[in-house]
Design a protein around this motif. Structure first.
Motif, short mmCIF file in Angstrom:
data_model
loop_
_atom_site.label_atom_id
_atom_site.label_comp_id
_atom_site.label_asym_id
_atom_site.label_seq_id
_atom_site.Cartn_x
_atom_site.Cartn_y
_atom_site.Cartn_z
N VAL A 111 -19.28 -27.01 -4.49
CA VAL A 111 -19.39 -26.69 -3.07
C VAL A 111 -20.86 -26.55 -2.62
CG1 VAL A 111 -17.19 -25.48 -3.06
CG2 VAL A 111 -19.29 -24.20 -3.47
N ALA A 112 -21.04 -26.72 -1.32
CA ALA A 112 -22.32 -26.39 -0.68
C ALA A 112 -22.10 -25.07 0.04
CB ALA A 112 -22.72 -27.49 0.29
N VAL A 113 -22.92 -24.11 -0.22
CA VAL A 113 -22.75 -22.77 0.34
C VAL A 113 -23.70 -22.56 1.51
CG1 VAL A 113 -22.92 -20.29 -0.12
CG2 VAL A 113 -21.99 -21.83 -1.87
N VAL A 114 -23.16 -22.04 2.61
CA VAL A 114 -23.98 -21.63 3.76
C VAL A 114 -23.90 -20.11 3.84
CG1 VAL A 114 -24.38 -21.79 6.23
CG2 VAL A 114 -23.54 -23.79 4.97
N ARG A 115 -25.05 -19.46 3.83
CA ARG A 115 -25.11 -18.00 3.76
C ARG A 115 -25.73 -17.41 5.02
NH1 ARG A 115 -28.27 -16.38 -1.29
NH2 ARG A 115 -26.31 -17.06 -2.26
N CYS A 160 -18.58 -25.24 1.88
CA CYS A 160 -18.52 -26.52 2.59
C CYS A 160 -18.57 -27.69 1.61
CB CYS A 160 -19.69 -26.62 3.57
SG CYS A 160 -19.80 -25.25 4.75
N TYR A 161 -18.20 -28.85 2.13
CA TYR A 161 -18.35 -30.07 1.34
C TYR A 161 -19.80 -30.50 1.38
CZ TYR A 161 -13.26 -30.47 1.34
OH TYR A 161 -11.93 -30.23 1.16
N ARG A 162 -20.28 -31.02 0.27
CA ARG A 162 -21.66 -31.48 0.19
C ARG A 162 -21.92 -32.59 1.21
NH1 ARG A 162 -24.53 -29.38 -3.76
NH2 ARG A 162 -23.47 -28.33 -5.48
N ASN A 163 -23.12 -32.57 1.77
CA ASN A 163 -23.60 -33.58 2.73
C ASN A 163 -22.93 -33.49 4.10
OD1 ASN A 163 -25.18 -34.74 0.62
ND2 ASN A 163 -23.41 -35.95 -0.04
N LYS A 164 -22.02 -32.52 4.29
CA LYS A 164 -21.34 -32.43 5.58
C LYS A 164 -21.97 -31.40 6.52
CE LYS A 164 -17.93 -35.41 5.35
NZ LYS A 164 -17.76 -36.46 6.37
N VAL A 165 -22.71 -30.45 5.98
CA VAL A 165 -23.30 -29.40 6.82
C VAL A 165 -24.30 -29.99 7.81
CG1 VAL A 165 -24.69 -27.30 6.84
CG2 VAL A 165 -22.96 -27.63 5.06
N VAL A 166 -25.19 -30.83 7.32
CA VAL A 166 -26.20 -31.44 8.19
C VAL A 166 -25.54 -32.36 9.20
CG1 VAL A 166 -28.22 -32.95 8.27
CG2 VAL A 166 -28.01 -31.25 6.45
N SER A 167 -24.52 -33.10 8.78
CA SER A 167 -23.80 -33.98 9.70
C SER A 167 -23.16 -33.20 10.84
CB SER A 167 -22.72 -34.77 8.95
OG SER A 167 -23.29 -35.63 8.00
N TRP A 168 -22.61 -32.01 10.51
CA TRP A 168 -22.01 -31.15 11.55
C TRP A 168 -23.08 -30.64 12.50
CZ3 TRP A 168 -17.29 -29.51 13.28
CH2 TRP A 168 -17.27 -28.37 14.08
N GLU A 228 -13.32 -31.47 7.88
CA GLU A 228 -14.09 -32.36 7.01
C GLU A 228 -15.34 -31.67 6.49
OE1 GLU A 228 -13.38 -35.52 5.96
OE2 GLU A 228 -11.41 -35.23 6.90
N VAL A 229 -15.64 -30.50 7.04
CA VAL A 229 -16.85 -29.76 6.66
C VAL A 229 -16.52 -28.58 5.75
CG1 VAL A 229 -18.88 -28.53 7.52
CG2 VAL A 229 -17.91 -30.41 8.86
N LEU A 230 -15.51 -27.81 6.13
CA LEU A 230 -15.14 -26.61 5.37
C LEU A 230 -14.17 -26.94 4.24
CD1 LEU A 230 -14.50 -24.09 8.29
CD2 LEU A 230 -16.58 -24.31 6.91
N ILE A 288 -21.32 -19.08 11.22
CA ILE A 288 -22.14 -19.11 10.00
C ILE A 288 -22.66 -20.52 9.77
CG2 ILE A 288 -22.10 -18.81 7.50
CD1 ILE A 288 -19.97 -16.64 7.93
N LEU A 289 -21.82 -21.51 10.03
CA LEU A 289 -22.20 -22.91 9.86
C LEU A 289 -23.37 -23.28 10.76
CD1 LEU A 289 -21.42 -25.53 8.38
CD2 LEU A 289 -19.80 -26.00 10.22
#
Length: 229
Positions: free
Chosen positions: A16-20, A32-40, A50-52, A88-89
């Motif tokens: 996972v990719a963690v957003v804190r 979150c899924y990797r590479n999806k945070v920046v796209s969101w 598709e992100v969480l 948080i995202l």
């Protein structure tokens, strides 16, 4: 046969990719899924599913510890898991390794240079610069990439910076604009402000034809002031 007991307030996730985010004196995390945070954040991805990985707020993702309802209410004023996840995202800090962070910055740096190369030209030759030359000029100018802003936004920042070190101007294009309806005159004024030249204008039955309009190839949509096409 003995069974392994897993506490009900723990969820195990992997890869996972963690957003804190810290708020109200407590730490909250989402998975979150990797590479999806920046796209969101760049509004490329619009489907939250598709992100969480899960619509759950944690205090510690790696340990699977779920945040308590009362802590969410105290910190965010709400206990809707999805809505808190979105906050948080948007405002939290993406946790990445040094290697991942460096790779992302290098990729973003190249995207910025590519955007500048696509939208600008050498005024002497009227041809675009190679991306490699733009990258070198950005490095020479000590341009610093901002990880929370997208390539198009930062290209707008870097263009004035590069103009001080190399011949550079925004590329231009010629268009034909046909405007009609009650707002035609207002839209005509907006087009005229953006255009560097208009060869002809012809009103016919409430419809305006503007021919050979030369405009900088830098804006898009309904003429936003701060975005590249």
């Amino acid at each position: 046969m003995s069974k392994i007991f897993t506490p009900t307030n723990q969820i195990r996730l992997t890869n996972v990719a963690v957003v804190r985010m810290r708020k109200g004196g407590k730490r909250f995390e989402i998975a979150c899924y990797r590479n999806k945070v920046v796209s969101w954040r760049n509004k490329i991805e619009t489907d939250i599913d598709e992100v969480l990985q899960t619509h759950t707020v944690f205090t510690n993702v790696s340990k699977g510890q779920v945040a308590k309802k009362e802590d969410l209410l105290k910190a965010f004023g709400k206990d809707d898991q999805t809505e808190v996840c979105k906050e948080i995202l948007a405002k939290g800090e993406l946790q990445v390794s040094d290697k991942e962070r460096q790779s992302q910055l290098e990729s973003l740096f190249k995207d910025i240079a590519t955007t500048v190369s696509d939208k600008c030209v050498n005024p002497e030759t009227k041809r675009p610069y190679p991306v490699s030359m733009i990258e070198k000029a950005m490095k020479d100018a000590h341009f610093s990439v901002k990880p929370n802003r997208n390539a198009k936004q930062q290209a707008l920042d870097v263009i004035p910076l590069l103009k001080s070190t190399m011949p550079l101007e925004r590329a231009q294009m010629r268009i034909r604009a046909v405007l009609s309806g009650k707002d035609a005159r207002k839209l005509r004024d907006k087009v005229a402000k953006l255009a560097t030249s208009v060869e002809s204008e012809d009103w016919d039955g409430g419809q305006l034809n503007m021919s050979q309009v030369t405009i900088q190839f830098i804006r898009c949509g309904r003429f936003p002031e701060s975005s590249l096409c």
